[in-house]
Design an enzyme around this catalytic site. Sequence first.
Site, short mmCIF file in Angstrom:
data_model
loop_
_atom_site.label_atom_id
_atom_site.label_comp_id
_atom_site.label_asym_id
_atom_site.label_seq_id
_atom_site.Cartn_x
_atom_site.Cartn_y
_atom_site.Cartn_z
N LYS A 183 8.71 38.34 -4.47
CA LYS A 183 9.14 39.25 -3.42
C LYS A 183 9.00 38.57 -2.06
CE LYS A 183 6.21 40.29 -0.98
NZ LYS A 183 5.11 39.73 -0.12
N ASP A 233 6.26 41.03 5.32
CA ASP A 233 5.92 40.30 4.09
C ASP A 233 4.90 41.11 3.27
OD1 ASP A 233 5.97 37.67 2.41
OD2 ASP A 233 3.86 38.12 2.77
P1 NAP Z 1 3.19 29.13 0.41
O1 NAP Z 1 1.93 28.79 -0.29
O2 NAP Z 1 3.28 28.91 1.87
O3 NAP Z 1 4.44 28.39 -0.22
C1 NAP Z 1 4.64 28.30 -1.60
C2 NAP Z 1 5.26 26.96 -1.93
O4 NAP Z 1 6.65 26.99 -1.65
C3 NAP Z 1 4.75 25.79 -1.10
O5 NAP Z 1 3.52 25.33 -1.59
C4 NAP Z 1 5.86 24.79 -1.27
O6 NAP Z 1 5.69 24.21 -2.54
C5 NAP Z 1 7.11 25.67 -1.41
N1 NAP Z 1 7.89 25.64 -0.17
C6 NAP Z 1 7.53 26.01 1.06
N2 NAP Z 1 8.53 25.84 1.93
C7 NAP Z 1 9.56 25.35 1.21
C8 NAP Z 1 10.88 24.96 1.53
N3 NAP Z 1 11.36 25.04 2.79
N4 NAP Z 1 11.66 24.49 0.54
C9 NAP Z 1 11.21 24.41 -0.71
N5 NAP Z 1 9.94 24.77 -1.08
C10 NAP Z 1 9.15 25.24 -0.13
O7 NAP Z 1 3.61 30.65 0.15
P2 NAP Z 1 3.02 31.73 -0.84
O8 NAP Z 1 1.97 32.49 -0.15
O9 NAP Z 1 2.71 31.14 -2.16
O10 NAP Z 1 4.28 32.71 -0.92
C11 NAP Z 1 5.43 32.40 -1.66
C12 NAP Z 1 6.16 33.68 -1.96
O11 NAP Z 1 5.29 34.53 -2.71
C13 NAP Z 1 6.55 34.48 -0.71
O12 NAP Z 1 7.80 35.07 -0.88
C14 NAP Z 1 5.47 35.54 -0.61
O13 NAP Z 1 5.93 36.72 0.00
C15 NAP Z 1 5.16 35.78 -2.08
N6 NAP Z 1 3.81 36.31 -2.29
C16 NAP Z 1 2.73 35.73 -1.69
C17 NAP Z 1 1.48 36.30 -1.86
C18 NAP Z 1 0.24 35.70 -1.23
O14 NAP Z 1 -0.83 36.30 -1.35
N7 NAP Z 1 0.31 34.57 -0.59
C19 NAP Z 1 1.33 37.45 -2.61
C20 NAP Z 1 2.43 37.96 -3.27
C21 NAP Z 1 3.67 37.39 -3.09
P3 NAP Z 1 5.71 22.68 -2.81
O15 NAP Z 1 4.90 22.05 -1.72
O16 NAP Z 1 5.08 22.72 -4.14
O17 NAP Z 1 7.12 22.22 -2.83
#
Ligand code: NAP
Length: 307
Positions: free
Chosen positions: A89, A167
């Site tokens: 999401k 978010d």
């Molecule tokens: P994050 O740690 O900042 O990013 C996840 C991964 O996405 C990064 O480690 C990177 O992976 C990849 N990434 C980042 N920018 C990118 C780009 N421009 N192109 C390609 N890959 C990219 O984010 P996250 O918190 O895991 O969130 C990811 C998603 O999950 C979001 O939509 C968020 O709303 C959702 N979410 C997050 C949480 C939470 O608690 N954080 C909870 C529920 C849902 P690599 O370095 O491995 O390429």
Amino acid sequence: MSRKVALVGIGKIARDQHIPSIAADDAWELAATVSRNASVEGVEHFSTIDELLAKRPDIEVISLSIPPQPRFDYARKALEAGRHVMLEKPPGQSLAECYTLERLAKQKGVTLFATWHSRYADGVPAAKSWLATRTLKRFQITWKEDVRRWHPGQEWIWEPGGLGVFDPGINALSIMTEILPYSVHLTDAVLEYPDNRDTPIAADLSFANPDAAPMNAVFDWRQEGPQTWDIDIETNDGAMKLSAGGAQVSIDGQMVVEGLDHEYANLYSRMTGLLETGQSDVDLAPMIHVCDACALGKRKTVAPFQF
Ligand code: NAP
């Protein structure tokens, strides 16, 4: 036999939730990862999705745990290659992107699952069935958390398409749109943007509903100390509180569900069910409310934000 899934984006949510949930479920096997920077021990690693799709035709499900901005291209490639896709999401950075992916999945005859993890919190089914037979008198969402604690250093949330406080706020809207027995629409919004950022740090939304009940959602990313993810509902026949992001339910002050954190385990079980029945699940209602808030909202500029 377990199903093979490739996880794309090895960041916060991949490590906190996807990897442990897949490991704990006999129905699934983490068969590969795609990441520009990271890998998971013992799991085959690719640095691009193109390479994964070319070299591992045996992996039928691609789970995208990357931020919304780059997600469309990854999802399109996976669907075009005939793979089933799970989207974190929010399902995209715009509605049009999501509709395009939905059409493509249909065309290719594969499953697309736009996941809303908060809908799979333990208290949500009980809240939905309690509300189904009652008339609403008041509906109040209070989603207040500390962005520095939950999104440390994540710049993408402040960039266009990153949604800012929506978010986490969209999680509350995903619960709202799941438990209400009817659809509602946004009437007013005030969005607070830090002077140096492109997405809001706080939002106050009002909705119209068939019961004409006051319905309001307050999101704020500046809350230090105790964190609040609550929905308070008053009806013609009692009051319900959904708290801890939907894990707990109390009715008239009495706790009736005191759930655990099963959301991502439940998401992968749901995906198993969708694959077995050949269905997709793409409900864009929470995203529609966010887009309406951006279309109708008044903009207020507030103090700059630095991590
Ligand atoms: P994050 O740690 O900042 O990013 C996840 C991964 O996405 C990064 O480690 C990177 O992976 C990849 N990434 C980042 N920018 C990118 C780009 N421009 N192109 C390609 N890959 C990219 O984010 P996250 O918190 O895991 O969130 C990811 C998603 O999950 C979001 O939509 C968020 O709303 C959702 N979410 C997050 C949480 C939470 O608690 N954080 C909870 C529920 C849902 P690599 O370095 O491995 O390429």
